[in-house]
Design a protein around this motif. Structure first.
Motif, PDB file in Angstrom:
ATOM      1  N   TYR A 145      15.867   0.412   1.548  1.00  0.00           N
ATOM      2  CA  TYR A 145      14.575   0.830   1.023  1.00  0.00           C
ATOM      3  C   TYR A 145      13.668  -0.387   0.921  1.00  0.00           C
ATOM      4  O   TYR A 145      14.127  -1.520   0.738  1.00  0.00           O
ATOM      5  N   GLN A 186      10.078  -1.801  -1.081  1.00  0.00           N
ATOM      6  CA  GLN A 186       9.182  -1.531  -2.202  1.00  0.00           C
ATOM      7  C   GLN A 186       8.068  -2.564  -2.256  1.00  0.00           C
ATOM      8  O   GLN A 186       8.326  -3.758  -2.408  1.00  0.00           O
ATOM      9  N   SER A 193       3.540  -2.244  -7.171  1.00  0.00           N
ATOM     10  CA  SER A 193       2.867  -1.071  -7.732  1.00  0.00           C
ATOM     11  C   SER A 193       3.132   0.217  -6.953  1.00  0.00           C
ATOM     12  O   SER A 193       2.339   1.171  -7.017  1.00  0.00           O
ATOM     13  N   GLN A 194       4.216   0.234  -6.209  1.00  0.00           N
ATOM     14  CA  GLN A 194       4.615   1.459  -5.516  1.00  0.00           C
ATOM     15  C   GLN A 194       6.101   1.718  -5.737  1.00  0.00           C
ATOM     16  O   GLN A 194       6.851   0.814  -6.102  1.00  0.00           O
ATOM     17  N   GLY A 195       6.515   2.971  -5.499  1.00  0.00           N
ATOM     18  CA  GLY A 195       7.924   3.281  -5.552  1.00  0.00           C
ATOM     19  C   GLY A 195       8.622   2.869  -4.262  1.00  0.00           C
ATOM     20  O   GLY A 195       7.971   2.612  -3.247  1.00  0.00           O
ATOM     21  N   PRO A 196       9.943   2.784  -4.282  1.00  0.00           N
ATOM     22  CA  PRO A 196      10.687   2.427  -3.067  1.00  0.00           C
ATOM     23  C   PRO A 196      10.459   3.451  -1.956  1.00  0.00           C
ATOM     24  O   PRO A 196      10.249   4.640  -2.220  1.00  0.00           O
ATOM     25  N   TYR A 254      15.819  -3.317  -0.595  1.00  0.00           N
ATOM     26  CA  TYR A 254      17.048  -2.943  -1.279  1.00  0.00           C
ATOM     27  C   TYR A 254      18.057  -2.379  -0.287  1.00  0.00           C
ATOM     28  O   TYR A 254      17.715  -1.525   0.546  1.00  0.00           O
TER      29      TYR A 254
END
Lengths: 114, 113
Positions: free
Chosen positions: A36, A38, A41-44, A87
């Motif tokens: 993932y 990221q 200020s954003q999600g993965p 990640y």
């Protein structure tokens, strides 16, 4: 879910190929390897997933050796916009289909310089 | 909607107050997750809904945290008697179970002062 280990941070330059390696010594037979990305200020966001050998999509390649105890995410010709945290996650197919929780480590903070 | 929507994007509250964080998943997604992310760390699982019911709430840190999803769509994470240690980004994700498509929202940044 198997534990993963990856470098805390990496630096590179625009136009270079970046390889981020993840160790997962206790990976189970049914486990897949998923990466993932990221941004601040954003999600993965899902990048790529594989089980063995090599997987390639429009964003990255994923190399998995025969013993599957590690994997390498390869980003070709990076740009400044590839600066993000990456990640590595390991889990069975149910995990990544939304039937179980995902377990994130600290990730690798990749910084791309001009 | 096109993506997972979380409101508010930022919330500042005083220690001891009650807060509610809202998540609007992608329409039709049956699975909904809440995660918490502290600075410099990866997201940490809190709770998972399948439809209206909480299928796994093992990540909720204590009984001050509670989440609901009464109609199987919108979910609300509720935190009572907030503490400074609750300060973090709270992420919501949804998925059409049975297919890949785990989509995260941009999160709510909670600051307890």
């Amino acid at each position: 879910l198997a534990k993963t280990t990856q470098p805390i941070s990496m630096d590179s330059y625009e136009g270079q190929e970046v390889n981020i390696t993840c160790s997962h010594n206790n990976i189970a037979t049914n486990d897949y390897i998923t990466w993932y990305q990221q941004f601040p200020s954003q999600g993965p966001r899902f990048i790529i997933q594989g089980y063995k050998t090599k997987v390639t999509n429009e964003v990255a390649s994923l190399f998995i050796p025969a013993d599957r105890k590690s994997s390498t995410l390869s980003l070709p010709r990076v740009s400044l916009s590839d600066t993000a945290v990456y990640y590595c996650l390991v889990g069975d197919s149910f995990s990544f289909q939304g039937a179980q929780k995902l377990v994130f480590g600290q990730g690798t903070r990749l910084t791309i310089n001009p | 909607g096109a993506g997972v929507s979380q409101t508010p994007s930022n919330k500042v509250t005083e220690k001891g107050k009650y807060v509610e964080l809202r998540c609007d998943p992608i329409s039709g997604h049956t699975a909904l997750y809440w995660y918490r992310q502290s600075l410099g760390q990866g997201p940490e699982f809190l709770i998972y809904f399948q439809g209206t019911g909480a299928a796994d709430d093992s990540g909720l840190p204590n009984d001050r945290f509670f989440a609901v999803r009464p109609e199987g769509s919108v979910s609300t994470l509720k935190i009572q008697r907030t503490e400074r240690g609750d300060s973090a980004v709270y992420l919501c994700a949804s998925s059409p179970q049975g297919n890949y498509g785990y989509t995260f929202g941009s999160g709510t940044r909670l600051t307890v002062v």
